[in-house]
Design a protein around this motif. Structure first.
Motif, PDB file in Angstrom:
ATOM      1  N   ASN A 108      -1.050   6.785   6.566  1.00 14.75           N
ATOM      2  CA  ASN A 108      -0.340   6.514   5.313  1.00 14.75           C
ATOM      3  C   ASN A 108      -0.693   7.514   4.206  1.00 14.75           C
ATOM      4  OD1 ASN A 108       1.727   4.762   4.363  1.00 14.75           O
ATOM      5  ND2 ASN A 108       0.279   3.809   2.962  1.00 14.75           N
ATOM      6  N   THR A 109      -0.849   8.780   4.590  1.00 14.76           N
ATOM      7  CA  THR A 109      -0.992   9.865   3.629  1.00 14.76           C
ATOM      8  C   THR A 109       0.181  10.815   3.848  1.00 14.76           C
ATOM      9  OG1 THR A 109      -2.357  11.178   5.151  1.00 14.76           O
ATOM     10  CG2 THR A 109      -3.507   9.710   3.613  1.00 14.76           C
ATOM     11  N   MET A 110       0.476  11.637   2.847  1.00 12.99           N
ATOM     12  CA  MET A 110       1.612  12.551   2.982  1.00 12.99           C
ATOM     13  C   MET A 110       1.276  13.742   3.867  1.00 12.99           C
ATOM     14  SD  MET A 110       3.522  12.584  -0.711  1.00 12.99           S
ATOM     15  CE  MET A 110       3.043  11.384  -1.962  1.00 12.99           C
ATOM     16  N   LYS A 111       2.309  14.265   4.534  1.00 19.50           N
ATOM     17  CA  LYS A 111       2.156  15.441   5.385  1.00 19.50           C
ATOM     18  C   LYS A 111       3.400  16.307   5.267  1.00 19.50           C
ATOM     19  CE  LYS A 111       4.128  13.295   9.561  1.00 19.50           C
ATOM     20  NZ  LYS A 111       3.880  12.936  10.980  1.00 19.50           N
TER      21      LYS A 111
ATOM     22  N   LEU B 257       9.932  19.059   6.176  1.00 20.56           N
ATOM     23  CA  LEU B 257      10.004  17.708   5.646  1.00 20.56           C
ATOM     24  C   LEU B 257       8.660  17.254   5.084  1.00 20.56           C
ATOM     25  CD1 LEU B 257      12.030  15.875   8.461  1.00 20.56           C
ATOM     26  CD2 LEU B 257      12.917  17.075   6.452  1.00 20.56           C
ATOM     27  N   LEU B 258       8.735  16.379   4.106  1.00 22.26           N
ATOM     28  CA  LEU B 258       7.559  15.698   3.569  1.00 22.26           C
ATOM     29  C   LEU B 258       7.610  14.268   4.100  1.00 22.26           C
ATOM     30  CD1 LEU B 258       5.137  15.963   1.612  1.00 22.26           C
ATOM     31  CD2 LEU B 258       6.638  15.153  -0.206  1.00 22.26           C
ATOM     32  N   GLY B 259       6.640  13.930   4.942  1.00 18.48           N
ATOM     33  CA  GLY B 259       6.634  12.608   5.559  1.00 18.48           C
ATOM     34  C   GLY B 259       5.287  11.934   5.428  1.00 18.48           C
ATOM     35  N   LEU B 260       5.047  10.952   6.286  1.00 18.44           N
ATOM     36  CA  LEU B 260       3.802  10.190   6.244  1.00 18.44           C
ATOM     37  C   LEU B 260       3.042  10.309   7.562  1.00 18.44           C
ATOM     38  CD1 LEU B 260       4.745   6.800   4.513  1.00 18.44           C
ATOM     39  CD2 LEU B 260       3.530   8.748   3.527  1.00 18.44           C
TER      40      LEU B 260
ATOM     41  N   ASP C  91       8.696  11.815  19.747  1.00 17.22           N
ATOM     42  CA  ASP C  91       8.268  11.274  18.456  1.00 17.22           C
ATOM     43  C   ASP C  91       9.067  11.947  17.346  1.00 17.22           C
ATOM     44  OD1 ASP C  91       7.049  13.716  18.802  1.00 17.22           O
ATOM     45  OD2 ASP C  91       5.306  13.211  17.577  1.00 17.22           O
ATOM     46  N   ALA C  92      10.120  11.302  16.927  1.00 22.37           N
ATOM     47  CA  ALA C  92      10.960  11.839  15.863  1.00 22.37           C
ATOM     48  C   ALA C  92      10.180  11.872  14.552  1.00 22.37           C
ATOM     49  CB  ALA C  92      12.217  10.994  15.708  1.00 22.37           C
ATOM     50  N   GLN C  93      10.313  12.970  13.816  1.00 19.26           N
ATOM     51  CA  GLN C  93       9.681  13.119  12.515  1.00 19.26           C
ATOM     52  C   GLN C  93      10.708  12.809  11.434  1.00 19.26           C
ATOM     53  OE1 GLN C  93       6.380  13.849  11.981  1.00 19.26           O
ATOM     54  NE2 GLN C  93       6.173  13.670  14.202  1.00 19.26           N
TER      55      GLN C  93
ATOM     56  N   VAL D   6       0.846  -1.187   0.000  1.00 18.14           N
ATOM     57  CA  VAL D   6       0.000   0.000   0.000  1.00 18.14           C
ATOM     58  C   VAL D   6       0.886   1.243   0.000  1.00 18.14           C
ATOM     59  CG1 VAL D   6      -1.783   1.274   1.228  1.00 18.14           C
ATOM     60  CG2 VAL D   6      -1.810  -1.228   1.235  1.00 18.14           C
ATOM     61  N   THR D   7       0.664   2.145  -0.938  1.00 17.16           N
ATOM     62  CA  THR D   7       1.411   3.396  -1.001  1.00 17.16           C
ATOM     63  C   THR D   7       0.460   4.572  -0.805  1.00 17.16           C
ATOM     64  OG1 THR D   7       1.163   3.499  -3.402  1.00 17.16           O
ATOM     65  CG2 THR D   7       3.142   2.433  -2.552  1.00 17.16           C
ATOM     66  N   PRO D   8       0.977   5.690  -0.332  1.00 16.61           N
ATOM     67  CA  PRO D   8       0.121   6.860  -0.094  1.00 16.61           C
ATOM     68  C   PRO D   8      -0.489   7.391  -1.392  1.00 16.61           C
ATOM     69  CG  PRO D   8       2.252   7.098   0.972  1.00 16.61           C
ATOM     70  CD  PRO D   8       2.367   5.933   0.049  1.00 16.61           C
ATOM     71  N   PRO D   9      -1.651   8.028  -1.314  1.00 17.29           N
ATOM     72  CA  PRO D   9      -2.205   8.663  -2.512  1.00 17.29           C
ATOM     73  C   PRO D   9      -1.273   9.764  -2.999  1.00 17.29           C
ATOM     74  CG  PRO D   9      -3.437   9.305  -0.539  1.00 17.29           C
ATOM     75  CD  PRO D   9      -2.511   8.213  -0.133  1.00 17.29           C
ATOM     76  N   PRO D  10      -1.163   9.964  -4.302  1.00 19.80           N
ATOM     77  CA  PRO D  10      -0.252  10.979  -4.840  1.00 19.80           C
ATOM     78  C   PRO D  10      -0.721  12.397  -4.527  1.00 19.80           C
ATOM     79  CG  PRO D  10      -1.603  10.062  -6.587  1.00 19.80           C
ATOM     80  CD  PRO D  10      -1.895   9.251  -5.355  1.00 19.80           C
ATOM     81  N   VAL D  11       0.199  13.337  -4.699  1.00 22.71           N
ATOM     82  CA  VAL D  11      -0.074  14.758  -4.451  1.00 22.71           C
ATOM     83  C   VAL D  11       0.085  15.515  -5.766  1.00 22.71           C
ATOM     84  CG1 VAL D  11       0.689  16.840  -3.247  1.00 22.71           C
ATOM     85  CG2 VAL D  11       0.674  14.641  -2.053  1.00 22.71           C
ATOM     86  N   GLU D  12      -0.911  16.300  -6.113  1.00 24.36           N
ATOM     87  CA  GLU D  12      -0.843  17.085  -7.345  1.00 24.36           C
ATOM     88  C   GLU D  12      -0.107  18.406  -7.095  1.00 24.36           C
ATOM     89  OE1 GLU D  12      -4.830  17.594  -8.733  1.00 24.36           O
ATOM     90  OE2 GLU D  12      -4.931  15.581  -9.592  1.00 24.36           O
TER      91      GLU D  12
END
Length: 202
Positions: free
Chosen positions: A146-149, A139-142, A91-93, A55-61
């Motif tokens: 399991n979505t991007m943040k 940073l761009l993380g999860l 909680d390390a990011q 399972v991968t995160p949904p893409p970002v436009e």
């Protein structure tokens, strides 16, 4: 006394027509509903399931001047070096430098960038000076879903409540970065960094 009801051909066609219209209206209403209110286009974000079951995160436009210039997928980021910082709350990011992710879309400079996340009260705008400053550790993380943040190690810039979770769109405002004097956001962050530096030296 008895009553005898009979349907004429015209009445029968009218009756069947009303039933058909009612059925179509019910189906259209059911299909238009979304389990995730407030999502663009009434569609819920869905994770992408590969052929191997991963399972991968949904893409970002990524948009610029009303034009879609890139669809950012999590797999693309694997080629980038990962970074991390500790929030002080145990909680390390961990993620990828946001500016490096933008470069995958060919964005090497801009006036500012606006971030859109599902569930956010309003979008978050970041000036290019803020994004390009490594001290801010953007940073761009999860997320745990399991979505991007997008997160930052800067209380003045993006405190924990303003982290952009469930990121679905990045809007790039083209142009040259504003001078520091014309960029209140960057000036405020710079003052905060200077105060921290002075406190460390004391």
């Amino acid at each position: 006394m008895s009553f005898n009801f009979s349907f004429t051909p015209t009445f029968r066609r009218l009756f069947l027509g009303l039933i058909f219209i009612g059925t179509i209206a019910t189906l259209a209403s059911a299909c238009g509903k979304s389990d995730t209110p407030g999502t663009p286009g009434g569609q819920a974000a869905s994770k992408v399931v590969g052929q191997d079951g991963t399972v991968t995160p949904p893409p970002v436009e990524i948009w610029q001047e009303g034009r879609l210039i890139h669809t950012l997928r999590w797999e693309e980021l694997a080629a980038l070096p990962s970074q991390s910082f500790n929030t002080g709350l145990d909680d390390a990011q961990t993620g990828y430098t946001f500016i490096d992710a933008l470069k995958l879309a060919g964005v090497t400079e801009a006036r500012s960038v606006t971030l859109y996340g599902r569930g956010q009260a309003e979008p978050v705008r970041l000036s290019w000076r803020i994004i390009a400053n490594p001290a801010n550790q953007i940073l761009l993380g999860l997320t745990h879903k399991n979505t991007m943040k997008v997160v930052a190690n800067s209380v003045e810039l993006l405190n924990r409540d303003r982290w952009v979770r469930h990121l679905y769109k990045i809007d790039v405002q083209p142009g040259s970065p504003a001078p520091l004097a014309d960029d209140p956001q960057a000036a405020k962050a710079a003052k905060h960094t200077n105060r921290q530096s002075k406190g460390t030296r004391q």
